[in-house]
Design a protein around this motif. Structure first.
Motif, PDB file in Angstrom:
ATOM      1  N   ARG A  50       0.847  -1.192   0.000  1.00 50.10           N
ATOM      2  CA  ARG A  50       0.000   0.000   0.000  1.00 50.10           C
ATOM      3  C   ARG A  50       0.881   1.241   0.000  1.00 50.10           C
ATOM      4  O   ARG A  50       1.778   1.380   0.839  1.00 50.10           O
ATOM      5  CB  ARG A  50      -0.916   0.014   1.229  1.00 50.10           C
ATOM      6  N   LEU A  51       0.596   2.147  -0.939  1.00 53.73           N
ATOM      7  CA  LEU A  51       1.317   3.408  -1.044  1.00 53.73           C
ATOM      8  C   LEU A  51       0.340   4.546  -0.846  1.00 53.73           C
ATOM      9  O   LEU A  51      -0.751   4.551  -1.438  1.00 53.73           O
ATOM     10  CB  LEU A  51       1.991   3.528  -2.416  1.00 53.73           C
ATOM     11  N   THR A  84      -6.645  -1.715  -5.722  1.00 53.95           N
ATOM     12  CA  THR A  84      -7.682  -0.916  -5.072  1.00 53.95           C
ATOM     13  C   THR A  84      -7.181   0.515  -4.899  1.00 53.95           C
ATOM     14  O   THR A  84      -6.082   0.740  -4.358  1.00 53.95           O
ATOM     15  CB  THR A  84      -8.046  -1.498  -3.694  1.00 53.95           C
ATOM     16  N   LEU A  85      -7.958   1.472  -5.360  1.00 49.37           N
ATOM     17  CA  LEU A  85      -7.656   2.883  -5.164  1.00 49.37           C
ATOM     18  C   LEU A  85      -8.411   3.388  -3.941  1.00 49.37           C
ATOM     19  O   LEU A  85      -9.540   2.968  -3.677  1.00 49.37           O
ATOM     20  CB  LEU A  85      -8.061   3.693  -6.393  1.00 49.37           C
ATOM     21  N   GLY A 135      -4.421  10.062  -0.439  1.00 50.15           N
ATOM     22  CA  GLY A 135      -4.858   9.073  -1.405  1.00 50.15           C
ATOM     23  C   GLY A 135      -3.734   8.114  -1.740  1.00 50.15           C
ATOM     24  O   GLY A 135      -2.564   8.351  -1.415  1.00 50.15           O
ATOM     25  N   GLY A 136      -4.121   7.005  -2.385  1.00 53.30           N
ATOM     26  CA  GLY A 136      -3.097   6.034  -2.737  1.00 53.30           C
ATOM     27  C   GLY A 136      -3.678   4.816  -3.407  1.00 53.30           C
ATOM     28  O   GLY A 136      -4.836   4.790  -3.842  1.00 53.30           O
ATOM     29  N   VAL A 137      -2.865   3.762  -3.445  1.00 54.66           N
ATOM     30  CA  VAL A 137      -3.239   2.536  -4.136  1.00 54.66           C
ATOM     31  C   VAL A 137      -2.734   1.344  -3.339  1.00 54.66           C
ATOM     32  O   VAL A 137      -1.677   1.403  -2.711  1.00 54.66           O
ATOM     33  CB  VAL A 137      -2.670   2.518  -5.571  1.00 54.66           C
ATOM     34  N   THR A 138      -3.517   0.268  -3.352  1.00 49.54           N
ATOM     35  CA  THR A 138      -3.129  -0.994  -2.727  1.00 49.54           C
ATOM     36  C   THR A 138      -3.039  -2.063  -3.809  1.00 49.54           C
ATOM     37  O   THR A 138      -3.982  -2.259  -4.584  1.00 49.54           O
ATOM     38  CB  THR A 138      -4.149  -1.428  -1.665  1.00 49.54           C
TER      39      THR A 138
END
Length: 652
Positions: free
Chosen positions: A187-188, A618-619, A646-649
């Motif tokens: 996750r970022l 996943t966003l 915000g980020g993305v997994t």
């Protein structure tokens, strides 16, 4: 201790505010129901959301316990996207969270109006309050929510089961457990205040072995915690901002040796660096400077368990060994000396559970606890404790538990505590009547007992006694519309005596048991699943906490608090969770003048959303304090304004 432990094991087989107006440290200074994201889907807790383990130390349905318990699940943490424990707990009934600025600032938990050091915090069965600090409280500053499967909040005096420090209640946390085939995730996340967070982990099981490992790095690079009116008074130099770096690792391993015998191990490791604005004490009132103080924390929480079922599951016993250590180094700007605080706790515990069939259960246990402070001096205390609990029910109508505990501490003596908690389900309705009453105690910290500062005319008091509390609560819970609507409320009252305060003794100040307090209030909640895709939740807390000697209100206890949230899942791929937090005004001490003042009420509105773009992507995004409400809690520490993340997994 080993001889006593062996005797208990053999027997079981045969029978089948440091001060009244306690406030957290200003900063660490020297003394003076949508689908979860694919990432963690294989590591969720196996305990259902409607079950509590903390209330009676055994799994039980929430509707069948008399104690007031709130369960925060892994799903709740994911939906709200709260990355640290302070943010997560701030929305729960009966609690007031106080944090000195943004991420990394000292965080304190006030439960039902009691002092922050009168709340016991546990992780995977290990007591983790900090033995090295003057107050001996748990600081939420550097505790992340990554790796957590659930958090249970047990309100009311709980020393009958949990011993010292459980006067206001217990916060009990459990890490995720690996299961199924190997899964991994990354996750970022980035956002306001130069936030850059990275988390990665993997989990699963192989035959009888199961595992979970997660590592996290949370970074906040530029946060200004000084209020605007104070900044306006500073001329001639810039004001330093705050910066925080947190690196945390969570490990949970288990091995099922046989169908009736299993071994477990958990580890929570944290290394954090916190830089925050230094105050200039050359003037009055104090003003912020261009320099930064620094605080370095190293924390380790370890625990191993062995669990055995005997007599076809009629008798279960668990032996645990836990260790927690804290090491802090604080550098004050302009000073050459480094202030160090180091302490640890060793705990060996055993509990035996006898199942009494349809009639309930009988639970007994023994704890050995050694607490030490290693810096600035070397001192320790030991505690031996034995406890028992009888839990029963009758015809699915009457439920109840009663416990009693004896603690023997090497410095402050012997204490007997108890608790009873009945619940009555009214037949033919969804109504359950609940009540509980009990006693609690909080022992003086090692710092208060042993650490003196003669240069500042302050002496420790090795003769301090424990603080004592007697409390009760009574309420109801109603379930309607086939369980779609659940609501309830309770009233509680606490009477506290022997509170530890400071007083003048000759030419020096010291700690004495002189203060008394009284707290009472109301807690209420509602959970309404309006339709399958919309879940409405709300809570309300009213708190009245006073000094019984003077009649003055205790500081940092807001009278009113309310929360509301909506969990909306318009599609299987999308979830949207708006939430609201209201906190009324409170009495406080100003950071810069140390004068009594009033904290102003505030409302914050947040929103979190996630969208499953693909099976393994996943966003997510969230916005906090969307109304940009300007507020300080505590007074003198500016809390975050409007901010976005915000980020993305990526799931593997």
């Amino acid at each position: 201790m080993p001889r006593i432990s062996r005797l208990l094991l053999a027997t079981s087989m045969l029978v089948a505010v440091p001060a009244l107006a306690s406030v957290p440290a200003q900063e660490p200074v020297s003394p003076p129901k949508p689908k979860a994201s694919p990432a963690p889907k294989a590591v969720s807790s196996s305990i259902p959301e409607t079950v509590t383990v903390t209330a009676n130390r055994i799994p039980q349905d929430l509707s069948k316990v008399g104690s007031q318990v709130t369960v925060v699940t892994q799903r709740d943490i994911e939906l709200l996207q709260r990355r640290d424990l302070a943010d997560l707990l701030s929305r729960e009934p009966g609690l007031n969270m106080v944090r000195t600025g943004g991420p990394g600032g000292t965080g304190s938990i006030f439960m039902r109006g009691t002092n922050a050091n009168e709340v016991k915090v546990r992780l995977d069965g290990m007591d983790i309050n900090d033995p090295s600090t003057p107050a001996g409280a748990f600081d939420t500053a550097q505790f992340l929510t990554d790796g957590l499967a659930r958090v249970e909040i047990l309100r009311g005096p709980q020393s009958g089961l949990y011993g010292a420090d459980a006067m206001g209640g217990v916060i009990d946390m459990t890490t995720k457990q690996g299961q199924g085939p190997l899964h991994g995730f990354v996750r970022l996340e980035g956002g306001s205040y130069s936030t850059k967070n990275q988390t990665a982990g993997f989990s699963g099981s192989l035959h009888r072995f199961h595992y979970m490992v997660e590592v996290s790095h949370n970074h906040v690079g530029d946060y200004q915690a000084v209020p605007k009116d104070i900044r306006a008074q500073v001329h001639g130099h810039d004001i330093a901002s705050n910066r925080n770096d947190n690196r945390t690792a969570n490990v949970r391993l288990g091995y099922d040796v046989t169908d009736n015998f299993d071994l477990g191990f958990t580890a929570h490791l944290t290394q954090a660096d916190y830089e925050y604005v230094a105050d200039d004490y050359s003037s009055y009132p104090t003003l912020p400077s261009a320099q930064q103080n620094e605080s370095d924390l190293k924390q380790a929480i370890l625990r191993g368990t062995a669990h055995l079922k005997s007599f076809k599951g009629v008798f279960e016993q668990t032996l645990g060994v836990g260790y927690v250590t804290y090491r802090r180094h604080d550098i004050t700007a302009g000073e050459s000396d480094i202030a160090s605080n180091r302490g640890d706790r060793l705990k060996v515990d055993w509990q035996g559970l006898t199942h009494l069939g349809h009639n309930g259960s009988f639970l007994v246990g023994y704890d050995y606890i050694r607490e030490r402070i290693l810096t600035p001096i070397d001192a320790q205390t030991t505690t031996n404790a034995a406890w028992g609990q009888l839990e029963g029910h009758w015809h699915d109508i009457l439920f109840g538990s009663a416990n009693i505990r004896y603690d023997n501490n090497s410095r402050y003596g012997n204490y007997v505590t108890w608790r009873v908690a009945p619940a009555v389900k009214i037949p033919g309705t969804g109504l359950t009547l609940k009540a509980s009453g009990g006693s609690g105690f909080h022992g003086p910290s090692l710092n208060q007992l042993f650490v003196s500062y003669p240069a500042y005319y302050f002496l420790a008091n090795p003769n301090l006694r424990a603080e004592r509390l007697l409390g009760f609560d009574a309420g109801f819970e109603e379930r309607l519309l086939n369980g779609k609507l659940t609501f309830g409320a309770d009233y509680y009252g606490n009477h506290v005596r022997n509170l530890i305060n400071t007083a003048l003794s000759g030419y020096n100040y010291t700690y004495v048991n002189v203060a008394r307090a009284q707290t009472h209030g109301v807690e209420a909640f509602v959970d309404y699943r309006i339709i399958k895709s919309v879940d409405l939740r709300g809570t309300y807390t009213w708190t009245d906490a006073t000094d019984r000697s003077t009649g003055a209100a205790l500081v940092r206890r807001p009278r009113h608090k309310a929360t509301a949230s909506v969990i909306w899942t318009p599609t299987k791929r999308l979830s949207i969770t708006p939430s609201l937090l209201y906190v009324s005004g409170w009495h406080d001490l100003d950071r810069y003048t140390s004068m009594s003042t009033i904290g102003h009420d505030y409302v914050t509105v947040n929103i979190a959303a996630e969208y499953k773009l693909a099976n393994f992507v996943t966003l997510f995004a969230r916005g906090d304090n969307l109304g940009n409400r300007y507020y300080e809690n505590p007074v003198g520490y500016l809390q975050p304004g409007r901010s976005f993340y915000g980020g993305v997994t990526f799931g593997l």
